[in-house]
Design a protein around this motif. Structure first.
Motif, PDB file in Angstrom:
ATOM      1  N   SER A   1      14.621  28.244  15.250  1.00 28.10           N
ATOM      2  CA  SER A   1      15.126  29.599  15.470  1.00 28.10           C
ATOM      3  C   SER A   1      15.508  30.275  14.158  1.00 28.10           C
ATOM      4  CB  SER A   1      16.327  29.557  16.412  1.00 28.10           C
ATOM      5  OG  SER A   1      15.975  28.991  17.656  1.00 28.10           O
TER       6      SER A   1
ATOM      7  N   SER B   1       8.263  42.445  17.827  1.00 27.29           N
ATOM      8  CA  SER B   1       7.553  41.989  19.027  1.00 27.29           C
ATOM      9  C   SER B   1       7.037  40.556  18.857  1.00 27.29           C
ATOM     10  CB  SER B   1       6.383  42.933  19.326  1.00 27.29           C
ATOM     11  OG  SER B   1       5.480  42.978  18.214  1.00 27.29           O
TER      12      SER B   1
ATOM     13  N   THR C   1      10.029  38.152  19.012  1.00 28.52           N
ATOM     14  CA  THR C   1      10.489  37.975  20.390  1.00 28.52           C
ATOM     15  C   THR C   1       9.555  37.069  21.185  1.00 28.52           C
ATOM     16  OG1 THR C   1      11.477  40.184  20.322  1.00 28.52           O
ATOM     17  CG2 THR C   1      11.143  39.198  22.486  1.00 28.52           C
ATOM     18  N   LYS C   2       8.255  37.217  20.950  1.00 26.33           N
ATOM     19  CA  LYS C   2       7.297  36.378  21.653  1.00 26.33           C
ATOM     20  C   LYS C   2       7.417  34.920  21.232  1.00 26.33           C
ATOM     21  CE  LYS C   2       2.375  36.025  22.715  1.00 26.33           C
ATOM     22  NZ  LYS C   2       1.017  36.605  22.466  1.00 26.33           N
TER      23      LYS C   2
ATOM     24  N   GLU D   1      10.147  33.454  20.040  1.00 26.94           N
ATOM     25  CA  GLU D   1      11.411  32.923  20.537  1.00 26.94           C
ATOM     26  C   GLU D   1      11.363  32.642  22.038  1.00 26.94           C
ATOM     27  OE1 GLU D   1      14.291  35.777  19.405  1.00 26.94           O
ATOM     28  OE2 GLU D   1      14.433  35.084  17.309  1.00 26.94           O
ATOM     29  N   SER D   2      10.563  33.408  22.764  1.00 25.27           N
ATOM     30  CA  SER D   2      10.451  33.144  24.202  1.00 25.27           C
ATOM     31  C   SER D   2       9.718  31.836  24.477  1.00 25.27           C
ATOM     32  CB  SER D   2       9.719  34.299  24.890  1.00 25.27           C
ATOM     33  OG  SER D   2       8.384  34.409  24.398  1.00 25.27           O
ATOM     34  N   THR D   3       8.886  31.387  23.549  1.00 27.66           N
ATOM     35  CA  THR D   3       8.159  30.133  23.740  1.00 27.66           C
ATOM     36  C   THR D   3       9.096  28.932  23.680  1.00 27.66           C
ATOM     37  OG1 THR D   3       6.300  31.219  22.635  1.00 27.66           O
ATOM     38  CG2 THR D   3       6.098  28.860  23.007  1.00 27.66           C
TER      39      THR D   3
ATOM     40  N   SER E   1      11.722  28.512  25.166  1.00 24.86           N
ATOM     41  CA  SER E   1      12.356  28.245  26.468  1.00 24.86           C
ATOM     42  C   SER E   1      11.806  26.967  27.107  1.00 24.86           C
ATOM     43  CB  SER E   1      12.132  29.431  27.402  1.00 24.86           C
ATOM     44  OG  SER E   1      10.749  29.651  27.617  1.00 24.86           O
ATOM     45  N   SER E   2      10.535  26.656  26.848  1.00 29.19           N
ATOM     46  CA  SER E   2       9.979  25.404  27.379  1.00 29.19           C
ATOM     47  C   SER E   2      10.658  24.194  26.759  1.00 29.19           C
ATOM     48  CB  SER E   2       8.472  25.347  27.127  1.00 29.19           C
ATOM     49  OG  SER E   2       8.186  25.376  25.741  1.00 29.19           O
TER      50      SER E   2
ATOM     51  N   HIS F   1      13.887  24.113  25.733  1.00 29.31           N
ATOM     52  CA  HIS F   1      15.201  23.994  26.384  1.00 29.31           C
ATOM     53  C   HIS F   1      15.069  23.450  27.802  1.00 29.31           C
ATOM     54  CE1 HIS F   1      17.614  25.907  23.251  1.00 29.31           C
ATOM     55  NE2 HIS F   1      16.675  26.829  23.129  1.00 29.31           N
ATOM     56  N   GLU F   2      14.035  23.863  28.501  1.00 32.68           N
ATOM     57  CA  GLU F   2      13.838  23.353  29.850  1.00 32.68           C
ATOM     58  C   GLU F   2      13.535  21.860  29.839  1.00 32.68           C
ATOM     59  OE1 GLU F   2      10.983  24.210  33.755  1.00 32.68           O
ATOM     60  OE2 GLU F   2      10.776  25.396  31.912  1.00 32.68           O
TER      61      GLU F   2
END
Length: 414
Positions: free
Chosen positions: A271, A282, A285-286, A288-290, A292-293, A295-296
């Motif tokens: 990060s 943009s 943001t894209k 950083e959204s990746t 999430s997998s 963290h899951e």
């Protein structure tokens, strides 16, 4: 008349002088400072070797240690098998897996199975109980014991009524464990896919300029390090230092080793690298959204590690199996007599093996080829980095080739 000889202490006892050294002179003795080792050995002589033998013999002949020898041996075999690295299957392994000779191969390798070897203590214990019951009933039948000793036998009706309950209990126990295994496999599938996706976006979306090139290279190494850190987090006995020493710098590795949750620390490095790179909002943001997998995947792995199948269910299954096999020789005596010994052995080996498999796959991560998955991810990312420039050059060459269009009179038109 001759006088009897007088008794003298000097004739039977001669005191030995304190011997310092026989080859040294007297002045040298007194000039030399005393040695602590000499004084200690002279004042407290070591015990003779014979005095230590009874203690060791008593230790080896301790009945409790003898009873625990076989279970400890079985536990060591089981834990050693849990730490073995699993391998990914390829075409050759799948052919060997479904061959018609697999049954013979599996039968001949039974003594090498850690599942079977780990069941030696309970199977041996219940078989011994069956031998004792058969010996006692035989002695009663042959009137080797007084008449007031009863014959150990009972009706098989209770076993016929409870056998379906035991079968359902084992099936549900194994099914619940396999669902946890499947959940862990799916979580790692998302982690591996997210790692490849994030690395591909960084390679294609981040320019290799002079300012961003060091951060881009470090970011790709952080991405490759995340599955390794997560693997060491869920596998007992993993050495994260040796696994990450070829991927990360010494200072970064020291920060990760000092953190309490190392996979999350690697995500923090990723990060922070996004914030340093010169990217459009943009794109940032894209990227950083990746994450999430990641963290899951951490959340699923922590839940599977920290929350087992309800312990009351595991205890119920174990107690049911133990009571079943303790009373099995008594139930089968009227019909089988001495056949109760092999019957108890086969029943204990079969049912406890099913329960053991459920216990093993309840912790799914040692059953998954996590080391191989991490190596495959690293090789894929390194190959993508190595072929990036070559692929870009070929794609740009095709664009230049098709940019020239010819007019009807034969003159090229751009």
């Amino acid at each position: 008349m001759a006088r009897p000889p007088e008794l003298s202490l000097s004739s039977t006892f001669t005191p030995k002088p304190f011997n310092f050294r026989s080859n040294s002179s007297l002045p040298t003795k007194f000039n030399r400072p005393p040695s602590f080792k000499i004084l200690f050995s002279a004042s407290q002589p070591p015990p003779p070797p014979s005095s230590s033998k009874p203690a060791s013999a008593a230790k080896t002949l301790d009945p409790l240690s003898l009873l625990r020898a076989i279970p400890d041996w079985a536990d060591r075999i089981q834990e050693r098998g849990m730490r073995q690295k699993r391998a990914l299957y390829n075409h050759e392994k799948w052919v060997n897996h479904r061959t018609s000779q697999r049954h013979l191969r599996h039968l001949l390798s039974s003594l090498q199975s850690r599942v079977i070897l780990s069941l030696v203590p309970p199977v041996l214990a219940f078989t011994s109980v069956a031998i004792v019951v058969a010996t006692y009933n035989t002695a009663v039948d042959l009137h080797w014991l007084p008449g007031f000793f009863p014959l150990l036998r009972a009706s098989s009706l209770p076993y016929q009524l409870t056998a379906p309950a035991l079968a359902l209990l084992l099936v549900f126990r194994t099914e619940a464990s396999y669902s946890r295994y499947e959940e862990g496999r799916k979580a790692w599938t998302k982690v591996i896919a997210g790692t490849n996706d994030l690395a591909g976006q960084v390679i294609a979306g981040v320019d290799s300029s002079a300012d961003d090139q060091p951060i881009k290279s470090a970011l790709l190494h952080y991405i490759m390090a995340f599955p390794v850190a997560l693997k060491c987090h869920v596998l007992y006995g993993s050495d994260i230092g040796s696994d990450l020493q070829d991927l990360l710098e010494v200072d970064d590795l020291a920060v990760i080793l000092n953190s309490t949750h190392r996979p999350r620390c690697v995500i923090d490095f990723i990060s922070q690298s996004f914030k340093v790179l010169n990217l459009e909002e943009s794109k940032r943001t894209k990227l950083e959204s990746t994450i999430s997998s990641f963290h899951e995947g951490i959340s699923v792995c922590d839940q599977l590690m920290g929350i087992p199948i309800p312990l009351s269910y595991t205890r119920l299954t174990s107690r049911f199996l133990v009571l079943w096999h303790l009373t099995l020789p008594i139930i089968l005596w009227d019909d089988c007599h001495w056949i109760v010994v092999p019957a108890t052995f086969i029943s204990a080996a079969s049912l406890f093996c099913i329960e053991e498999v459920g216990v093993l796959i309840e912790e799914p991560f040692p059953m998954l080829p996590l080391d191989e998955l991490c190596i495959v991810v690293q090789n894929n990312i390194k190959e993508t980095i190595a072929t990036e420039k070559d692929i870009q050059a070929r794609v740009k060459g095709k664009r230049k080739m098709h940019s020239y269009k010819h007019s009807p009179n034969g003159c090229p038109k751009t």
